[in-house]
Design an enzyme around this catalytic site. Structure first.
Site, short mmCIF file in Angstrom:
data_model
loop_
_atom_site.label_atom_id
_atom_site.label_comp_id
_atom_site.label_asym_id
_atom_site.label_seq_id
_atom_site.Cartn_x
_atom_site.Cartn_y
_atom_site.Cartn_z
CG ASN A 9 11.71 8.82 21.63
OD1 ASN A 9 11.80 9.48 20.60
ND2 ASN A 9 10.65 8.08 21.93
CE LYS A 11 8.09 10.04 23.58
NZ LYS A 11 6.93 9.50 24.25
CG HIS A 95 7.88 4.70 20.74
ND1 HIS A 95 6.62 5.16 21.07
CD2 HIS A 95 8.70 5.10 21.74
CE1 HIS A 95 6.70 5.81 22.23
NE2 HIS A 95 7.95 5.79 22.64
CD GLU A 97 4.74 8.27 21.63
OE1 GLU A 97 5.54 8.75 20.82
OE2 GLU A 97 4.77 8.54 22.86
CD GLU A 166 9.81 3.36 25.65
OE1 GLU A 166 10.51 4.25 26.14
OE2 GLU A 166 9.12 3.55 24.63
N GLY A 172 4.80 9.03 28.99
CA GLY A 172 4.28 10.39 28.94
C GLY A 172 3.16 10.65 29.94
CB SER A 209 6.91 8.48 33.56
OG SER A 209 5.78 8.80 32.75
P1 PGA Z 1 8.47 9.45 28.45
O1 PGA Z 1 8.58 8.66 27.06
O2 PGA Z 1 9.84 9.39 29.09
O3 PGA Z 1 8.10 10.85 28.07
O4 PGA Z 1 7.44 8.77 29.27
C1 PGA Z 1 9.37 7.53 26.91
C2 PGA Z 1 9.30 7.07 25.46
O5 PGA Z 1 8.23 7.20 24.86
O6 PGA Z 1 10.29 6.58 24.90
#
Ligand code: PGA
Length: 245
Positions: A9, A11, A95, A97, A166, A172, A209
């Protein structure tokens, strides 16, 4: 047996020049005979670039969200049919976010899942609890509510989706769920999918992460079929190491 899958992903990252290098390195670096499937979900303007770079390879590509509507007066939105025209196999929906910053509700996520399926793509439906919800003992309730909302909209087609667990607190932050924590939630999700006769077809991904250093232990868990990788997917060596873990 659900398929093994690792999805990047990106982003809101990338530019034409960097993407060119990343996609080319990915194509060269990923073994054709690999058992696991890999894919990258890129920002909308780069779908054509992913398609051009990855067509004819075993690597899939997709988008990071989609409109719940098919067409019409929805300025700024992108319809599933438009995304599908760029050869996308996957669309991430729900997601955290987007749930947190763009007001996406369970119902919207369900409608987006439906739109993606109607356009012939596989929605990667994200579910996950916040730290406060976990602390309050409500983690399972939250992820099941998020999953059930999608099932109540798409019914048996839940079997055609991918689900990504997630935990919001792990995204993140550098603080991944432990394999035990992740497996426990995956088991709960698998059980619920079994009720819908979808347990054998839906790949359950863990995201939050994931790095080359912790991927192997996570992917070794009985109900973890792969990962959704954010930050680490922008580094080809790291992403390939995760995908091969
Ligand atoms: P990350 O994000 O691996 O940077 O923690 C995962 C995601 O948001 O899909």
């Amino acid at each position: 047996m659900p398929g093994k899958l690792v999805v990047g992903n990106w982003k809101m990252n990338g530019d034409l020049r960097r993407n060119d290098a990343l996609l080319a390195d990915l194509r060269v670096g990923w073994p054709v005979q690999a058992i696991r499937q890999i894919a990258v979900c890129v920002p909308f303007p780069y779908l054509w670039q992913a398609q051009a770079a990855l067509s004819g390879s075993t690597i899939g590509w997709g988008a990071q969200t989609v409109s719940e509507y098919a067409h019409g007066a929805h300025t700024g939105e992108v319809a599933a049919g438009m995304i599908a025209e760029f050869g996308c196999r996957y669309v991430i929906v729900g997601h955290s976010e987007r749930r947190a910053s763009y007001g996406e509700t369970d119902e919207m996520v369900a409608a987006k899942s439906s739109a993606a399926l109607d356009a012939g793509m596989t929605p990667i439906v994200c579910v996950g609890e916040s730290w406060a919800e976990r602390e309050a003992g409500a983690g399972d309730t939250v992820v099941l509510r998020q999953l059930d909302a999608v099932v109540s909209r798409i019914g048996r087609r839940i079997a055609e989706t991918v689900i990504a667990y997630e935990p919001v607190w792990a995204i993140g932050t550098g603080r991944s769920a432990t394999p035990e924590q992740a497996q426990a939630v995956h088991e709960v999700l698998r059980k619920r999918l079994r009720k819908h006769e979808a347990a054998e077809s839906v790949s359950l991904l863990y995201g939050g992460s994931v790095k080359a250093g912790n991927a192997k232990a996570l992917f070794a868990c009985a109900d973890i079929d792969g990962g959704l990788i954010g930050g680490a997917s922008l580094n080809v060596d790291e992403f390939l190491a995760i995908a091969g873990a």
